[in-house]
Design a protein around this motif. Structure first.
Motif, PDB file in Angstrom:
ATOM      1  N   GLY A 180      32.674  46.937  41.187  1.00  0.00           N
ATOM      2  CA  GLY A 180      33.880  46.662  41.965  1.00  0.00           C
ATOM      3  C   GLY A 180      34.806  45.710  41.223  1.00  0.00           C
ATOM      4  O   GLY A 180      35.803  45.260  41.765  1.00  0.00           O
TER       5      GLY A 180
ATOM      6  N   TYR B 274      27.389  53.321  52.164  1.00  0.00           N
ATOM      7  CA  TYR B 274      27.627  54.629  51.531  1.00  0.00           C
ATOM      8  C   TYR B 274      27.341  54.590  50.034  1.00  0.00           C
ATOM      9  O   TYR B 274      26.855  55.568  49.455  1.00  0.00           O
ATOM     10  CB  TYR B 274      29.020  55.186  51.857  1.00  0.00           C
TER      11      TYR B 274
ATOM     12  N   VAL C  82      31.159  42.601  49.512  1.00  0.00           N
ATOM     13  CA  VAL C  82      30.389  43.839  49.348  1.00  0.00           C
ATOM     14  C   VAL C  82      29.094  43.531  48.598  1.00  0.00           C
ATOM     15  O   VAL C  82      28.023  44.036  48.950  1.00  0.00           O
ATOM     16  CB  VAL C  82      31.200  44.911  48.570  1.00  0.00           C
TER      17      VAL C  82
ATOM     18  N   TYR D 119      27.617  36.375  34.126  1.00  0.00           N
ATOM     19  CA  TYR D 119      28.426  37.128  33.153  1.00  0.00           C
ATOM     20  C   TYR D 119      29.645  36.365  32.665  1.00  0.00           C
ATOM     21  O   TYR D 119      30.331  36.816  31.746  1.00  0.00           O
ATOM     22  CB  TYR D 119      28.768  38.534  33.631  1.00  0.00           C
TER      23      TYR D 119
ATOM     24  N   PHE E 176      34.000  51.279  42.219  1.00  0.00           N
ATOM     25  CA  PHE E 176      34.506  51.257  43.602  1.00  0.00           C
ATOM     26  C   PHE E 176      35.576  50.208  43.829  1.00  0.00           C
ATOM     27  O   PHE E 176      36.030  50.030  44.969  1.00  0.00           O
ATOM     28  CB  PHE E 176      33.345  51.120  44.608  1.00  0.00           C
TER      29      PHE E 176
ATOM     30  N   LEU F 160      35.983  54.312  51.037  1.00  0.00           N
ATOM     31  CA  LEU F 160      35.262  54.382  52.314  1.00  0.00           C
ATOM     32  C   LEU F 160      35.717  55.536  53.207  1.00  0.00           C
ATOM     33  O   LEU F 160      34.890  56.219  53.812  1.00  0.00           O
ATOM     34  CB  LEU F 160      35.408  53.037  53.057  1.00  0.00           C
TER      35      LEU F 160
ATOM     36  N   SER G 105      29.583  34.845  38.615  1.00  0.00           N
ATOM     37  CA  SER G 105      30.269  33.967  37.660  1.00  0.00           C
ATOM     38  C   SER G 105      29.830  32.507  37.697  1.00  0.00           C
ATOM     39  O   SER G 105      30.171  31.761  36.786  1.00  0.00           O
ATOM     40  CB  SER G 105      31.784  34.045  37.886  1.00  0.00           C
TER      41      SER G 105
ATOM     42  N   LYS H  42      26.903  30.968  42.988  1.00  0.00           N
ATOM     43  CA  LYS H  42      26.873  32.385  43.363  1.00  0.00           C
ATOM     44  C   LYS H  42      25.545  33.025  42.949  1.00  0.00           C
ATOM     45  O   LYS H  42      25.055  33.942  43.625  1.00  0.00           O
ATOM     46  CB  LYS H  42      28.046  33.133  42.726  1.00  0.00           C
TER      47      LYS H  42
HETATM   48  P1  NDP Z   1      34.699  39.913  46.831  1.00  0.00           P
HETATM   49  O1  NDP Z   1      34.371  38.926  47.884  1.00  0.00           O
HETATM   50  O2  NDP Z   1      33.550  40.561  46.137  1.00  0.00           O
HETATM   51  O3  NDP Z   1      35.650  39.273  45.753  1.00  0.00           O
HETATM   52  C1  NDP Z   1      35.834  39.849  44.498  1.00  0.00           C
HETATM   53  C2  NDP Z   1      34.845  39.315  43.447  1.00  0.00           C
HETATM   54  O4  NDP Z   1      35.103  39.986  42.230  1.00  0.00           O
HETATM   55  C3  NDP Z   1      35.023  37.849  43.143  1.00  0.00           C
HETATM   56  O5  NDP Z   1      34.331  37.007  44.036  1.00  0.00           O
HETATM   57  C4  NDP Z   1      34.489  37.762  41.743  1.00  0.00           C
HETATM   58  O6  NDP Z   1      33.083  37.513  41.720  1.00  0.00           O
HETATM   59  C5  NDP Z   1      34.745  39.145  41.155  1.00  0.00           C
HETATM   60  N1  NDP Z   1      35.801  39.100  40.147  1.00  0.00           N
HETATM   61  C6  NDP Z   1      35.630  39.366  38.834  1.00  0.00           C
HETATM   62  N2  NDP Z   1      36.777  39.214  38.173  1.00  0.00           N
HETATM   63  C7  NDP Z   1      37.708  38.816  39.076  1.00  0.00           C
HETATM   64  C8  NDP Z   1      39.083  38.490  38.967  1.00  0.00           C
HETATM   65  N3  NDP Z   1      39.730  38.531  37.797  1.00  0.00           N
HETATM   66  N4  NDP Z   1      39.743  38.124  40.088  1.00  0.00           N
HETATM   67  C9  NDP Z   1      39.119  38.087  41.283  1.00  0.00           C
HETATM   68  N5  NDP Z   1      37.806  38.398  41.434  1.00  0.00           N
HETATM   69  C10 NDP Z   1      37.101  38.751  40.335  1.00  0.00           C
HETATM   70  O7  NDP Z   1      35.633  41.029  47.474  1.00  0.00           O
HETATM   71  P2  NDP Z   1      35.247  42.290  48.381  1.00  0.00           P
HETATM   72  O8  NDP Z   1      33.811  42.264  48.726  1.00  0.00           O
HETATM   73  O9  NDP Z   1      36.248  42.392  49.461  1.00  0.00           O
HETATM   74  O10 NDP Z   1      35.522  43.507  47.398  1.00  0.00           O
HETATM   75  C11 NDP Z   1      34.746  43.699  46.219  1.00  0.00           C
HETATM   76  C12 NDP Z   1      35.286  44.913  45.501  1.00  0.00           C
HETATM   77  O11 NDP Z   1      34.974  46.066  46.288  1.00  0.00           O
HETATM   78  C13 NDP Z   1      36.802  44.923  45.332  1.00  0.00           C
HETATM   79  O12 NDP Z   1      37.109  45.497  44.098  1.00  0.00           O
HETATM   80  C14 NDP Z   1      37.278  45.831  46.450  1.00  0.00           C
HETATM   81  O13 NDP Z   1      38.501  46.438  46.182  1.00  0.00           O
HETATM   82  C15 NDP Z   1      36.148  46.836  46.478  1.00  0.00           C
HETATM   83  N6  NDP Z   1      36.010  47.582  47.723  1.00  0.00           N
HETATM   84  C16 NDP Z   1      36.016  48.934  47.645  1.00  0.00           C
HETATM   85  C17 NDP Z   1      35.826  49.726  48.737  1.00  0.00           C
HETATM   86  C18 NDP Z   1      35.746  51.201  48.565  1.00  0.00           C
HETATM   87  O14 NDP Z   1      35.408  51.926  49.519  1.00  0.00           O
HETATM   88  N7  NDP Z   1      36.038  51.711  47.395  1.00  0.00           N
HETATM   89  C19 NDP Z   1      35.687  49.124  50.080  1.00  0.00           C
HETATM   90  C20 NDP Z   1      35.620  47.681  50.072  1.00  0.00           C
HETATM   91  C21 NDP Z   1      35.793  46.944  48.922  1.00  0.00           C
HETATM   92  P3  NDP Z   1      32.485  36.643  40.492  1.00  0.00           P
HETATM   93  O15 NDP Z   1      33.199  35.335  40.544  1.00  0.00           O
HETATM   94  O16 NDP Z   1      31.031  36.542  40.764  1.00  0.00           O
HETATM   95  O17 NDP Z   1      32.820  37.435  39.266  1.00  0.00           O
END
Ligand code: NDP
Length: 322
Positions: free
Chosen positions: A213, A127, A150, A189, A235, A263, A170, A174
């Motif tokens: 996100g 979406y 996501v 970043y 999101f 969603l 990060s 990754k």
């Molecule tokens: P992820 O597997 O993407 O995990 C979150 C990622 O966010 C981490 O791997 C990390 O990536 C990054 N990140 C940056 N800062 C932080 C922090 N302080 N603590 C933890 N993670 C951090 O999770 P999802 O795929 O399940 O979800 C991703 C996002 O999408 C979330 O915010 C979730 O709430 C949102 N979401 C929204 C939906 C909607 O319809 N609105 C539906 C599904 C998910 P890195 O280390 O590379 O920075």
């Protein structure tokens, strides 16, 4: 049966594995014997109490399994069918309920584990890229946390739609996954300031859209990177909630659009659900979309799974298996 139950909000210690009663399907509901449950960041928000759910509750909206019982009035499903949902209730359990209107038959070419891994994050990526801001060739999109659940799917779908994708992650590990998903440029970043880097990569022209996100740590800089009339799609809030802003800021930064989608509002009809889940299953079966299962934890170890996602370690999908 066994389930994870939360009796009080707090740390992952609040995820208690215990014996409980089998849920009874009400009108329009289907009971599913769960094969695999998808872990999603939103369950961390639920556990911490960000959304104020009534206690006790069993988390988990996304799961796949086999139909076990039908509530009154349900048609189109029978016991034994292989099914998956992103909109169920109590998925951290041996058995869980799903609304028949938001339950998909899983094609034979796709395993139930793959289906559980794809439904919620996959339909979200669908979406975001197809409806919230419908990407087209010539667009440049910024995707934060591109190696996450996501993130990897969003990068792949954005590339299927012909956009140029700049990704942030990060760690170098990754970064490799974001590139594998198809990202054209990847920014670490955690090591470099992504704002000047995106400006450099776009020749100062900016972006049509930012998919964010991550939230607190990235949001304001993202606004600086959009072209006039660009769209900020906030999101999620993996790094914490974004502080309030004045609407005037959107004017000052270029008559921007800001949306905070979820969603449920993009699955408003059976047709919309069938379109998104059908596209996903079709792309998965033809190899156009790769759903990477990163880790699988036994249901009883849900605490370790929550620690894993909160500690920023996820590199794709995390599953819980009863
Ligand atoms: P992820 O597997 O993407 O995990 C979150 C990622 O966010 C981490 O791997 C990390 O990536 C990054 N990140 C940056 N800062 C932080 C922090 N302080 N603590 C933890 N993670 C951090 O999770 P999802 O795929 O399940 O979800 C991703 C996002 O999408 C979330 O915010 C979730 O709430 C949102 N979401 C929204 C939906 C909607 O319809 N609105 C539906 C599904 C998910 P890195 O280390 O590379 O920075």
């Amino acid at each position: 049966m066994h389930a994870i139950r939360i009796h009080a909000t707090g740390s992952s210690d609040q995820l208690i594995y215990e014996e409980t009663t089998l849920p009874e399907p009400k009108a329009g509901e289907v009971r599913v014997k769960v094969t695999a449950t998808g872990l999603n960041f939103v369950e961390v928000y639920h556990r911490k109490g960000l959304y104020g759910l009534p206690m006790p509750f069993t988390p988990g909206g996304e799961f796949a399994g086999v139909v076990d019982a039908l509530g009154p009035g349900v048609t189109g499903f029978k016991p034994g069918d292989r099914v998956a949902t992103a909109s169920g209730a109590g998925g951290y359990a041996d058995y869980a309920l799903a609304p028949a209107s938001l339950l998909a038959q899983v094609p034979a070419a796709i395993s139930l584990e793959q289906a559980a891994a794809a439904m919620l994050q996959g339909m979200t990526a669908h979406y975001l890229a197809s409806t919230t801001y419908p990407l087209k060739p010539g667009d440049t999109a910024l995707v934060h946390a591109a190696a996450g659940g996501v993130g990897q799917l969003l990068v792949q779908i954005a590339k299927l739609r012909g956009a140029r994708v700049i990704a942030t992650v990060s760690t170098p590990e990754k970064a490799a996954l974001a590139r594998q998903a198809g990202a054209d440029e990847v920014i670490l970043y955690s090591q470099v300031d992504f704002e000047p880097e995106v400006q450099r990569l776009t020749g100062g022209k900016g972006l049509e859209v930012v998919y964010d996100g991550v939230g607190k740590t990235t949001f304001l800089k993202g606004l600086n990177l959009l072209k006039p009339r660009g769209m900020m799609v906030l999101f999620g809030q993996a790094s914490g909630p974004v502080d309030p802003i004045s609407p005037q800021l959107l004017n000052a930064k270029g008559s921007l659009f800001l949306t905070r989608p979820t969603l449920g509002h993009y699955l408003l009809s059976r047709e919309e659900f069938t379109w998104r889940s059908g596209d996903l299953f079709g792309w998965m079966a033809s190899g156009k979309l790769v759903v990477r299962i990163d880790r699988t934890f036994p249901l009883a170890q849900a605490r370790a799974a929550h620690d894993y996602i909160e500690n920023r370690e996820t590199k794709g999908k995390v599953l819980l298996v009863p």
